[in-house]
Design a protein around this motif. Sequence first.
Motif, PDB file in Angstrom:
ATOM      1  N   THR A  10     -59.387  -8.921  78.604  1.00  0.00           N
ATOM      2  CA  THR A  10     -60.819  -9.191  78.493  1.00  0.00           C
ATOM      3  C   THR A  10     -61.443  -8.256  77.464  1.00  0.00           C
ATOM      4  OG1 THR A  10     -60.836  -9.802  80.812  1.00  0.00           O
ATOM      5  CG2 THR A  10     -62.962  -9.403  79.794  1.00  0.00           C
ATOM      6  N   MET A  11     -61.037  -6.991  77.502  1.00  0.00           N
ATOM      7  CA  MET A  11     -61.544  -6.052  76.495  1.00  0.00           C
ATOM      8  C   MET A  11     -61.119  -6.500  75.101  1.00  0.00           C
ATOM      9  SD  MET A  11     -60.777  -2.424  78.265  1.00  0.00           S
ATOM     10  CE  MET A  11     -60.604  -2.412  80.020  1.00  0.00           C
ATOM     11  N   LEU A  12     -59.911  -7.027  75.018  1.00  0.00           N
ATOM     12  CA  LEU A  12     -59.431  -7.512  73.733  1.00  0.00           C
ATOM     13  C   LEU A  12     -60.329  -8.640  73.245  1.00  0.00           C
ATOM     14  CD1 LEU A  12     -57.197  -7.261  71.713  1.00  0.00           C
ATOM     15  CD2 LEU A  12     -55.819  -8.806  73.082  1.00  0.00           C
ATOM     16  N   LEU A  13     -60.669  -9.520  74.162  1.00  0.00           N
ATOM     17  CA  LEU A  13     -61.528 -10.653  73.814  1.00  0.00           C
ATOM     18  C   LEU A  13     -62.882 -10.165  73.311  1.00  0.00           C
ATOM     19  CD1 LEU A  13     -61.458 -13.850  74.127  1.00  0.00           C
ATOM     20  CD2 LEU A  13     -62.984 -13.456  76.043  1.00  0.00           C
ATOM     21  N   THR A  14     -63.453  -9.186  74.017  1.00  0.00           N
ATOM     22  CA  THR A  14     -64.775  -8.734  73.570  1.00  0.00           C
ATOM     23  C   THR A  14     -64.655  -7.946  72.265  1.00  0.00           C
ATOM     24  OG1 THR A  14     -64.640  -6.762  74.945  1.00  0.00           O
ATOM     25  CG2 THR A  14     -65.762  -8.658  75.890  1.00  0.00           C
ATOM     26  N   ASP A  15     -63.541  -7.251  72.074  1.00  0.00           N
ATOM     27  CA  ASP A  15     -63.351  -6.580  70.788  1.00  0.00           C
ATOM     28  C   ASP A  15     -63.258  -7.607  69.666  1.00  0.00           C
ATOM     29  OD1 ASP A  15     -63.442  -3.987  71.634  1.00  0.00           O
ATOM     30  OD2 ASP A  15     -61.536  -3.403  70.730  1.00  0.00           O
ATOM     31  N   ARG A  16     -62.657  -8.736  69.970  1.00  0.00           N
ATOM     32  CA  ARG A  16     -62.477  -9.757  68.936  1.00  0.00           C
ATOM     33  C   ARG A  16     -63.784 -10.467  68.603  1.00  0.00           C
ATOM     34  NH1 ARG A  16     -57.984 -12.195  67.564  1.00  0.00           N
ATOM     35  NH2 ARG A  16     -58.761 -14.309  67.877  1.00  0.00           N
ATOM     36  N   HIS A  17     -64.534 -10.783  69.644  1.00  0.00           N
ATOM     37  CA  HIS A  17     -65.653 -11.683  69.402  1.00  0.00           C
ATOM     38  C   HIS A  17     -67.026 -11.123  69.744  1.00  0.00           C
ATOM     39  CE1 HIS A  17     -63.202 -15.049  68.266  1.00  0.00           C
ATOM     40  NE2 HIS A  17     -62.421 -14.830  69.295  1.00  0.00           N
ATOM     41  N   PHE A  18     -67.101 -10.065  70.529  1.00  0.00           N
ATOM     42  CA  PHE A  18     -68.419  -9.648  70.984  1.00  0.00           C
ATOM     43  C   PHE A  18     -68.766  -8.219  70.581  1.00  0.00           C
ATOM     44  CE2 PHE A  18     -66.882 -12.981  73.823  1.00  0.00           C
ATOM     45  CZ  PHE A  18     -67.849 -13.947  73.575  1.00  0.00           C
ATOM     46  N   GLY A  19     -68.057  -7.714  69.573  1.00  0.00           N
ATOM     47  CA  GLY A  19     -68.493  -6.470  68.952  1.00  0.00           C
ATOM     48  C   GLY A  19     -68.237  -5.178  69.698  1.00  0.00           C
ATOM     49  N   THR A  20     -67.422  -5.175  70.750  1.00  0.00           N
ATOM     50  CA  THR A  20     -67.136  -3.908  71.416  1.00  0.00           C
ATOM     51  C   THR A  20     -66.089  -3.124  70.628  1.00  0.00           C
ATOM     52  OG1 THR A  20     -65.481  -4.972  72.778  1.00  0.00           O
ATOM     53  CG2 THR A  20     -67.686  -4.758  73.708  1.00  0.00           C
ATOM     54  N   HIS A  21     -65.906  -1.858  70.988  1.00  0.00           N
ATOM     55  CA  HIS A  21     -64.946  -1.015  70.261  1.00  0.00           C
ATOM     56  C   HIS A  21     -64.001  -0.293  71.201  1.00  0.00           C
ATOM     57  CE1 HIS A  21     -68.125  -1.517  67.255  1.00  0.00           C
ATOM     58  NE2 HIS A  21     -67.151  -1.403  66.393  1.00  0.00           N
ATOM     59  N   PHE A  22     -63.394  -1.031  72.105  1.00  0.00           N
ATOM     60  CA  PHE A  22     -62.464  -0.371  73.025  1.00  0.00           C
ATOM     61  C   PHE A  22     -61.235   0.155  72.295  1.00  0.00           C
ATOM     62  CE2 PHE A  22     -64.663  -3.063  76.160  1.00  0.00           C
ATOM     63  CZ  PHE A  22     -64.924  -2.116  77.125  1.00  0.00           C
ATOM     64  N   PHE A  23     -60.788  -0.593  71.303  1.00  0.00           N
ATOM     65  CA  PHE A  23     -59.506  -0.250  70.686  1.00  0.00           C
ATOM     66  C   PHE A  23     -59.672   0.142  69.225  1.00  0.00           C
ATOM     67  CE2 PHE A  23     -58.645  -3.731  73.828  1.00  0.00           C
ATOM     68  CZ  PHE A  23     -58.351  -2.858  74.851  1.00  0.00           C
ATOM     69  N   ASP A  24     -60.817   0.696  68.917  1.00  0.00           N
ATOM     70  CA  ASP A  24     -61.149   0.956  67.527  1.00  0.00           C
ATOM     71  C   ASP A  24     -61.633   2.397  67.404  1.00  0.00           C
ATOM     72  OD1 ASP A  24     -62.382   1.204  65.129  1.00  0.00           O
ATOM     73  OD2 ASP A  24     -63.494  -0.681  65.242  1.00  0.00           O
ATOM     74  N   ALA A  25     -60.831   3.216  66.697  1.00  0.00           N
ATOM     75  CA  ALA A  25     -61.155   4.639  66.613  1.00  0.00           C
ATOM     76  C   ALA A  25     -62.548   4.877  66.058  1.00  0.00           C
ATOM     77  CB  ALA A  25     -60.125   5.354  65.741  1.00  0.00           C
ATOM     78  N   ALA A  26     -62.987   4.045  65.116  1.00  0.00           N
ATOM     79  CA  ALA A  26     -64.295   4.276  64.505  1.00  0.00           C
ATOM     80  C   ALA A  26     -65.396   4.273  65.559  1.00  0.00           C
ATOM     81  CB  ALA A  26     -64.568   3.214  63.447  1.00  0.00           C
TER      82      ALA A  26
END
Lengths: 388, 530, 294
Positions: free
Chosen positions: B225-241
């Motif tokens: 689900t976090m992956l989905l939101t990172d892909r489409h809804f602008g979250t940054h769970f897996f993004d160092a920036a």
Amino acid sequence: MQFLNKVFFSLFLALSGSSAFADYTWNFPTPATPMALDTLEVHNKFMVIVCIIFIVVLGIMIYSLINHRKSKGQKASKATGPSTKSQIIWTIVPFAILLYIDFILMGIPAYHSVVFMEDTKTNADMVVKVTGLQWRWQYEYMDGDAKGIKFVSNLSTPQDQIDNKASKGKDYLLEVDNRVVLPVGKKVRLLMTSTDVIHNWWVPAFGSARDAIPGYLRETWVKIEKPGVYRGQCKELCGKGHGFMPVVVEAVSEAEFKTWAQDQKVKLAAANAGADKQWSKDDLVAKGKEVYIKNCAVCHQAGGQGLPPTFPALTGSKIANGPIFGADGKYLKDSHLDRLLNGKNVMPAWKSILNDTDIAAVITYERNGLGNSVGDVLQPSQVKAARQ
Amino acid sequence: MSTKAAIHHDEHHDHPKGMKHWFTTTNHKDIGTMYLIFSLIMFFVGGIMILGVRAELFQPGLQLMKPEFYNQLIGSHALIMIFAALMPAATGFANWMIPLQIGAPDMALPRINNWGFWLLPVAATLLILPFILALFGVGDGGAATGWTLYAPLSVQGGMGVDFAIFAIHILGVSSVLGSINVIVTIFNMRAPGMTLMKMPLFAWGWLITAFLLVATIPVLAGAVTMLLTDRHFGTHFFDAAGGGDPILFQHLFWFFGHPEVYILLLPVWGFMPQILQTFSRKPIFGYKAQVFSLIAIGILSLVVWAHHFLTAGMPVPALLYFMYSTMSISLPLAVLFFCWIANIWKGALTFETPMLFAIGWIILFGIGGLTGLVLADVAADAQYHHSYFVVAHFHYTLFVGGIMGIMAGVYYWLPKMTGHMYNEKLGKLHFWLTAISFNLTFLPQFFVGLAGMPRRIPDYALQFAEFNAISSVGAFILGLSQLLFLYNIIACARGGKKATDKVWEGAEGLEWTLSSPPPYHSFSKQPTIK
Amino acid sequence: MASHSQKSGHYFVPSSASYSVMLSAGVLSLLSGFVFNMNNFAAGKWMMIFGISVVLAMIFKWMASVVNESEGGMYTKWEDKSFRMGMITFIASEVAFFTAFFGALFFIRIIALPELASFDPEFTLYKGFTGAWPSAGPGGVVLGKTYEVAKFTPMAAWGLPAINTLLLLTSGVTVTWAHWGLLKNNRKQLIIGLFLTVLLGIAFLICQAMEYHHAYTEMGLTLGAGAYGATFFMLTGFHGFHVLLGTLMLIVILLRSIKGHFTAANHFGFEGVAWYWHFVDVVWLGLFVFVYWL
Ligand code: HEA
Ligand code: HEA
Ligand code: CUA
Ligand SMILES: [Cu+2]
């Protein structure tokens, strides 16, 4: 026909046993660093241990399979069965044996190896930063004689060999245009990072592999003991070019390393000087073609047709044919130059990878080749100015 | 498989016939049958995908497919084999056998059971749809990320990743529903006198599997689900920036992923002793020790996950912790191995097909387990990690431990389920072909991995060519051999020698007291166990 | 009142039904529609609308038949026990689901951010980044997107969130009070208690909506506000979604109570919902402490 031959050949190999394999590696490649040596020793030791376990257990089992058949008149010891007490004892025995193996026999050497492997900093002689990019490695020397040298290392196996149109060379898939050169006998601390997805820098003969994680720094170290060329590959799935992202290290003596560093610096200076001179269109297009084939063709294809929907065609692309600079002389957002410098989504940001000349050249090439004919020329000096 | 079984024993005429019957049934045996058939179909789908891969790897160079497509195939192969072939097979057996073995009338929550099954075709569709859409030029095919869906590669990927994410959600819901059902059935539906410590090991294995599923599948669901939101809804769970971390995904994935491999095998470890007991005509050795080992494995499996990314960079204490905890899993497993072998020791052995599979399984799974033990060593793992050595390790565990184990179960219970004996000769042939071609396929992969071939590459350097050619030939023989299995099952479902109630001379347990095939409502009156 | 036709030893196996197949078909349409929608295909929206209607209709029919069976006295103590165990296991799986998000929060706070701030100064990619929570990350370029650190105000614990805590805790009390009413066969207490609980649930949702609105419009706190925004909204959002579901279930139970369902001896439907509500309550306490407060 060739296919069938191959099938038969491999079946033959399989049936004829090990002698046919004499020149293939069955184990880790010959170690070239203390870490690889340590790894190999640990590995061999463990393999011996597990093979002994396997053979002992298998032996017991086979004995039983042969001798305790019903057809041999064996009667199962059903009525009484083993007593609970003997069951407990007999289940504790394997537990204890494995306890010993896990934590003493294997556990202790494993402990030392880990500590050895993770000690990247003590007595490090130099630092090299390795950046994984889709699908190439960038190396940057952070200190010492070679400080400031920075280059990209691309696969240099021709596409024709990969497509089976030409016969494959000796180092098929394991050859690059710019090898990373390291001095022998020095402890080199390697910092890993990435700009897009996770990669993993791996040279089997060094026994060191470490993930390059975007936005993070990870480290490992090597201390190469013998001069030579060492080859490896990226080993973390990183997209379509994952199989085509080799690592080639050239280990040389310290003196040679110094000369090499000097040469590189001269070259680098020349390339940077190129940025200030005025280039002719033809020179730029010619140079641009080189840069393009090396860096861009993986995604946008040699002819510029791309691989839609993921990788857009450059032939006829609005961006590649559109204006670059606005009225104020600054480059436009989402212009050709912006896209190259800063990238977008999967498109890498090239500003930290290519120098001004290369960027100017490749843009000029795209606009005047690949079926496009915008006609204009972008000078390296303009790129240099745009970077500020 | 048991079409006949179900329709023949219709004492209660309260359910529709024909196709409609299969769509709407709430009967545990019918649902079990559907699970098993679904699993068989998906095994072939996943197998055909990987045959494409093996064909590509037969020689160096790119012959058949583009690298992107190659990456899509391996990921789908793995997801299908694990989630759509192996797990449903185990659930199919759970549905069939747990009520029979513990003397229950049915599963505790029959409608949930039915829905749990019907979610699977949805998930399978979601996994396969992107490939079909790509044929029509929509999207770029399946997820090209491997089954592990590591961010940020999967953040970057195309529409196929979205489909894979939802497929995982649905598979997760299905598994959790199935697990709830198993847990409730075991705790609430046991016949009088069937205490937990008298319960057959298969039920024990499944009980622990069910707990693991309930504890870990939702975590995977959260991760994707976090992956989905990172892909489409602008979250940054897996993004160092944004302060996130790609390694976070790996932690979450493997917190599920590692227990998953035991989830797949615990049911098999459960019924394997029953097979050994039957064909060595000796009571199960060390029942209690096995139960406690299974529980220990279940608990340990929850705390060792990071051994899948030892090269990702962790502080030394963490590395050591994960190394030693991983190694400790070999302790309960050694106990299990020992019990299995002690079970054979001094038995009166006969070698029908299920027994052949069981023995081949012990030996080959031993290889898989022992190579797992060395993988856990952090220093050497830098070398093994993501090389073909790992691929070989996990096929020795997944294909042998999982699929061959299930095959043993199929041959063991098929006569009970269909009321007919299968063809013994073909069964034995199937075993030998499978065992030999399996080794032909995967043994070379150990060596090629040690020599330095990374996994997930569509093309390789020349020094790996010979081993890969052998491996590919092996894979095709292995694939073809499975046609025998298919034929044998179909033939057995359609007719053949009648099976007796007990089927095997040495069989023990409640399921063998019922007729073959068992009546529609298994135990309308619960038996009492002394 | 439901009478118990207790045929000893006979477990109720419901007659077959086609809900599941239709429900699954609805789910398929819903999810593939969602995928199409996210990838900008026009058909997606319609598939989603169709899918969700089928799903809702089937859930309704399914629940209706379960209620009918229950009221028709088909369930004995034995089935009742199955439902209870099933519900407990289901709630356990929900706990695991929230664990993933709490795990992400703790991981980012305890491991990821300090690590980003800990690289050697000479090599670090982020000069001057301290990694202190609340943080939206150091900024930078990843996957070609330049991420500029969001300027946001973190949500303070002692405003709306504290009120929300109070609302949910009170609702836990009212639902228990309603349960006592049921046990004493005091229908009025049951109905009033449930009614209050529903009201409190709705009030909670309204407060949360206000909080989100405030966050987006005035505090710069959005889903895109780095690690803080992502964990904040995913955790509170999924919790809010569970409150919504819980409130809907409470409404169903309220309507059933008004119709005279449930007895002191037999009311799994009520208890299942009450457990669920308590679970939502406990998750909120975790949120309050770790997301808002600390
Ligand atoms: C069902 C599947 C299954 C099972 C049971 C196991 C079992 C084990 N696995 Fe494996 N593993 C996988 C499936 C499985 N694995 C998969 C799928 C992957 C790769 C995932 C991916 O990256 O895609 C993987 C990867 C994997 C890794 C990561 C490698 C890497 O990528 O770097 C590691 C590292 O520690 C590991 C360890 C272990 C260990 C210690 C066990 C232990 O449980 C083993 C314990 C058993 C024993 C120790 C055997 C004891 C035997 C005897 C005492 C006698 C036997 C002999 C005879 C009978 C003759 N596994
Ligand atoms: C239960 C799990 C399971 C099973 C059963 C299998 C079964 C097989 N696997 Fe798979 N595999 C995985 C789980 C499994 N695998 C996982 C988790 C991965 C990692 C993926 C990743 O990297 O993300 C993987 C990856 C993987 C790779 C590595 C790819 C790569 O890294 O590049 C390879 C390569 O050889 C492979 C081969 C095979 C083969 C030959 C079989 C065979 O056993 C298949 C046999 C079955 C059939 C072949 C089908 C049946 C027969 C027919 C259809 C009849 C028709 C036949 C003919 C016409 C010949 N698998
Ligand atoms: Cu880079 Cu794989
Ligand atoms: Cu594991």
